[in-house]
Write an enzyme that holds these catalytic residues in place. Structure first.
Site, mmCIF file in Angstrom:
data_model
loop_
_atom_site.group_PDB
_atom_site.id
_atom_site.type_symbol
_atom_site.label_atom_id
_atom_site.label_comp_id
_atom_site.label_asym_id
_atom_site.label_seq_id
_atom_site.Cartn_x
_atom_site.Cartn_y
_atom_site.Cartn_z
ATOM 1 N N ARG A 70 0.825 -1.196 0.000
ATOM 2 C CA ARG A 70 0.000 0.000 0.000
ATOM 3 C C ARG A 70 0.861 1.248 0.000
ATOM 4 O O ARG A 70 1.902 1.271 0.647
ATOM 5 C CB ARG A 70 -0.905 0.019 1.234
ATOM 6 N N SER A 101 -8.118 -0.015 0.412
ATOM 7 C CA SER A 101 -8.882 -0.365 1.603
ATOM 8 C C SER A 101 -9.582 0.874 2.168
ATOM 9 O O SER A 101 -10.333 1.527 1.467
ATOM 10 C CB SER A 101 -7.972 -1.031 2.634
ATOM 11 N N HIS A 102 -9.305 1.211 3.438
ATOM 12 C CA HIS A 102 -9.982 2.365 4.053
ATOM 13 C C HIS A 102 -9.045 3.570 4.155
ATOM 14 O O HIS A 102 -9.340 4.524 4.846
ATOM 15 C CB HIS A 102 -10.483 1.977 5.451
ATOM 16 N N LYS A 110 -4.030 -6.468 -2.477
ATOM 17 C CA LYS A 110 -4.227 -7.589 -1.550
ATOM 18 C C LYS A 110 -4.167 -8.855 -2.392
ATOM 19 O O LYS A 110 -4.784 -8.923 -3.459
ATOM 20 C CB LYS A 110 -5.574 -7.485 -0.830
ATOM 21 N N ASP A 151 -16.544 -0.663 4.726
ATOM 22 C CA ASP A 151 -15.330 0.097 4.434
ATOM 23 C C ASP A 151 -15.143 0.183 2.920
ATOM 24 O O ASP A 151 -15.945 -0.341 2.141
ATOM 25 C CB ASP A 151 -14.114 -0.479 5.180
ATOM 26 N N ASP A 159 -13.330 -1.150 0.636
ATOM 27 C CA ASP A 159 -13.224 -2.308 -0.266
ATOM 28 C C ASP A 159 -14.092 -3.481 0.168
ATOM 29 O O ASP A 159 -13.957 -4.577 -0.355
ATOM 30 C CB ASP A 159 -11.764 -2.738 -0.454
ATOM 31 N N ASP A 217 -14.415 -5.369 2.930
ATOM 32 C CA ASP A 217 -14.062 -6.535 3.751
ATOM 33 C C ASP A 217 -14.215 -6.264 5.254
ATOM 34 O O ASP A 217 -13.926 -7.119 6.071
ATOM 35 C CB ASP A 217 -12.660 -7.084 3.412
ATOM 36 N N ARG A 218 -14.709 -5.049 5.613
ATOM 37 C CA ARG A 218 -14.952 -4.764 7.031
ATOM 38 C C ARG A 218 -16.333 -4.152 7.207
ATOM 39 O O ARG A 218 -16.747 -3.313 6.421
ATOM 40 C CB ARG A 218 -13.884 -3.813 7.595
ATOM 41 N N HIS A 231 -13.325 -6.966 10.511
ATOM 42 C CA HIS A 231 -13.147 -8.115 9.610
ATOM 43 C C HIS A 231 -13.891 -9.288 10.255
ATOM 44 O O HIS A 231 -13.613 -9.636 11.397
ATOM 45 C CB HIS A 231 -11.663 -8.514 9.501
#
Length: 464
Positions: free
Chosen positions: A16, A104-105, A114, A241, A243, A245-246, A328
């Site tokens: 990242r 992501s966030h 990822k 979030d 992407d 995944d949360r 997650h």
């Protein structure tokens, strides 16, 4: 041909960086070559590639695919979609790995990657290895006629269908906030397949995140959802979030249901079906969760923070369900074991129905504890792990009740506190939870005392 990455971009669980500064198209090409080489040397030939809604994602996708095909790997493009949709593609299509381009966030100027290789998380030493391979130019070099091919697979409808397969939940009034992240189109399709009344916020994908930042673990980002739930008198609200995944959630009264509290609700129907099963949570989770899992007849396991580490531990312990404080949630029960906020949302709706209580009742029945948010403070990279080790040694010498799973988690009659080194930044992370404010103050004084003995002050908090 060789390539050097910015060392800050190769992190523990993913790659990242800030696009144009610490991450760019040359890095994406090198990641493609390195990951593709690993796939080929493991006997594989095909990789699925997806990307999130960030403005820089399409150009990074082009460069990544160029790198993958240049080392002889075939690419299946699944297009724009959330990280769990890429995980789903990797689990169900005939591919040997998958890469999601996502920040992501993180703020809008960030992006990253990822990865998953042969159904296992690709992290830690694997990511450092990509750096070494790039520096050495240790990549496969097939002739041009043996370059990989590129095809596309439209799996969005299959993925959404899989999220509700076997759905046996009730009918509720629910608010959904996608925060202009890449979950928006999935949620729009998902609610059409669910009974009940659904109110959606910010489902148009916009990498500028004009409404609020897509990180549901920060309470300020839930303000719009709270207003919606109050105005429409909804049963509860769900947030995602950037992407997908949360997950974040609030009850009908606007109270936040944190990651560990969501997990305590999800665990109940799972343990009814699988008595004695191991339920895993990270070291930041509330003692309430571990006690609740035990009360429900499960075997609670505290493990290290980090989605890749939790997934590995689940496989090892044949665990049907795991979660992290950060939202997650991982279901191996009736699912694939990866973290998927959309699937967690469906299971949360189903859990309320199966338990027979509203989400508001379930949240209200949880013990009232006072806790701190995650406190993060800057510390020199060279000192980060050393400080935690010094603290552990002093506490153990003093006979304290300490758990060493991931940093120092200390139990006292007041509650518990945690000090651990972040795997991804030069920060120490602290957290404390007690039965009342006076107890919390005593725990914070213990943290401050330990830090002072190692020459640090909790004072300045680092942004994350």
């Amino acid at each position: 041909m060789t390539h050097t990455f910015n060392p800050t971009s190769l992190r523990e669980y993913d790659i990242r960086g800030i696009v144009g500064k610490t991450l760019g198209t040359a890095d994406a090409d090198a990641i493609g070559r390195g990951f593709g080489t690993r796939v080929r040397r493991a006997g594989g030939t095909r990789v699925a590639v997806g990307y999130d809604g960030r403005l820089s994602s399409p150009e990074l996708e082009t460069a990544l695919i160029g790198g993958l095909t240049a080392v002889g790997v075939d690419v299946v493009r699944i297009g724009m979609g959330p990280t769990p949709m890429l995980y789903y593609a990797e689990a169900t299509l005939e591919v040997d790995g998958g890469i999601e381009i996502t920040g992501s966030h993180n703020p809008a100027e960030y992006n990253g990657f990822k990865m998953v290789l042969q159904h296992k998380p690709f992290f830690g030493a694997d990511i450092q290895e990509l750096g070494r391979m790039a520096a050495d130019g240790d990549w496969e070099t097939p002739e041009a006629e043996d370059f990989g091919t590129v095809s596309t697979a439209d799996i969005e409808d299959d993925y959404v269908g899989r999220l509700v397969a076997g759905y046996a939940g009730g009918s509720y009034k629910i608010g959904w906030d996608a925060g202009n992240g890449v979950s928006g189109p999935i949620i729009e399709k998902l609610v059409k397949l669910l009974p009940g009344e659904h109110h959606l916020l910010f489902t148009d994908v916009d990498g500028n995140f004009p409404n609020h930042h897509p990180d549901p673990t920060e309470e300020k980002n839930l303000a719009d959802l709270k207003a919606l739930v109050a105005e429409k008198q909804l049963d509860f609200g769900l947030a995602f979030d950037g992407d997908g995944d949360r997950i974040g959630a609030i009850d009908g009264q606007g109270r936040v249901i944190w990651g560990d509290q969501i997990l305590s609700i999800l665990a109940e129907p799972v343990l009814k079906e699988l008595p004695g099963a191991t339920i895993i949570a990270d070291v930041k989770a509330s003692q309430m969760l571990f006690d609740r899992v035990r009360e429900l007849g499960g075997d609670p396991l505290m493990w290290k923070t980090g989605h890749s580490l939790i997934k590995m531990k689940m496989k090892e312990n044949n665990s049907p369900l795991a979660g992290e404080m950060s939202g997650h949630i991982f279901f191996a029960h009736e699912f694939y074991g990866f973290d998927d906020a959309h699937y967690a949302a469906v299971r949360l709706i189903r859990a309320a129905h199966m338990i027979g209580k509203s989400i508001t009742e379930l949240r209200g029945a949880m013990p009232a504890l006072v806790n701190t948010p995650e406190m993060r403070f800057q510390v020199d990279e060279s000192r980060k792990f050393a400080v935690v080790e010094e603290v552990l040694e002093r506490l153990e010498a003093a006979g304290a009740d300490v758990n060493r799973t991931d940093g120092a988690r200390v139990n006292t009659p007041d509650g518990w506190w945690l000090l651990r080194a972040s795997n991804t930044q030069d920060v120490l992370v602290a957290r404390a939870e007690a039965k009342d404010q006076a107890g919390l103050d005593r725990l914070l004084a213990m943290i401050d005392d330990q830090l002072a003995q190692s020459g640090l002050v909790r004072g300045e908090q680092a942004a994350h």
